[in-house]
Design a protein around this motif. Sequence first.
Motif, PDB file in Angstrom:
ATOM      1  N   ASN A   4      47.543  36.324  50.911  1.00  0.00           N
ATOM      2  CA  ASN A   4      47.487  37.315  52.188  1.00  0.00           C
ATOM      3  C   ASN A   4      47.639  38.637  51.819  1.00  0.00           C
ATOM      4  O   ASN A   4      47.346  39.542  53.049  1.00  0.00           O
ATOM      5  N   GLU A   5      47.985  39.112  51.117  1.00  0.00           N
ATOM      6  CA  GLU A   5      47.831  40.905  50.605  1.00  0.00           C
ATOM      7  C   GLU A   5      46.378  41.153  50.626  1.00  0.00           C
ATOM      8  O   GLU A   5      45.858  42.366  51.526  1.00  0.00           O
ATOM      9  N   ILE A   6      45.159  40.170  50.135  1.00  0.00           N
ATOM     10  CA  ILE A   6      44.231  40.724  50.582  1.00  0.00           C
ATOM     11  C   ILE A   6      43.821  40.272  51.704  1.00  0.00           C
ATOM     12  O   ILE A   6      43.251  41.902  52.737  1.00  0.00           O
ATOM     13  N   TYR A   7      44.345  40.178  52.421  1.00  0.00           N
ATOM     14  CA  TYR A   7      43.843  39.659  53.868  1.00  0.00           C
ATOM     15  C   TYR A   7      44.223  40.975  54.784  1.00  0.00           C
ATOM     16  O   TYR A   7      44.133  41.339  55.773  1.00  0.00           O
ATOM     17  N   ILE A  15      39.693  46.855  46.197  1.00  0.00           N
ATOM     18  CA  ILE A  15      39.223  46.611  44.774  1.00  0.00           C
ATOM     19  C   ILE A  15      39.704  48.101  43.973  1.00  0.00           C
ATOM     20  O   ILE A  15      39.536  48.365  42.775  1.00  0.00           O
ATOM     21  N   ALA A  16      40.608  49.433  44.498  1.00  0.00           N
ATOM     22  CA  ALA A  16      40.699  50.096  43.669  1.00  0.00           C
ATOM     23  C   ALA A  16      41.861  49.899  42.538  1.00  0.00           C
ATOM     24  O   ALA A  16      42.616  50.477  41.770  1.00  0.00           O
ATOM     25  N   GLU A  17      42.503  48.510  43.057  1.00  0.00           N
ATOM     26  CA  GLU A  17      43.721  48.046  42.279  1.00  0.00           C
ATOM     27  C   GLU A  17      43.072  46.819  40.887  1.00  0.00           C
ATOM     28  O   GLU A  17      44.012  46.852  40.309  1.00  0.00           O
ATOM     29  N   LEU A  18      41.724  46.627  40.875  1.00  0.00           N
ATOM     30  CA  LEU A  18      41.478  45.502  40.469  1.00  0.00           C
ATOM     31  C   LEU A  18      39.669  46.264  38.773  1.00  0.00           C
ATOM     32  O   LEU A  18      40.003  47.567  39.517  1.00  0.00           O
ATOM     33  N   GLU A  19      39.215  45.382  39.324  1.00  0.00           N
ATOM     34  CA  GLU A  19      38.259  45.926  37.790  1.00  0.00           C
ATOM     35  C   GLU A  19      37.269  45.388  38.229  1.00  0.00           C
ATOM     36  O   GLU A  19      37.485  44.532  38.025  1.00  0.00           O
TER      37      GLU A  19
END
Length: 56
Positions: A4-7, A15-19
């Motif tokens: 639900n955070e992604i949506y 994307i800034a929090e992922l690699e």
Amino acid sequence: MKLNEIYSRPLKEVIAELELSDMKIHADDSGDVKAVELKYTEKQTGRGAEAGPWRR
């Protein structure tokens, strides 16, 4: 990160929090790109994080 955070957030913030962990480029026989797949995972913390996804 929960689904639900992604949506509920802009994709740019998520994307800034992922690699980037994997990328695949799909092309037809004439070399025209038809699709690009990007796979993101949680950023690694601690040991091994400095190596990055391409130097394993």
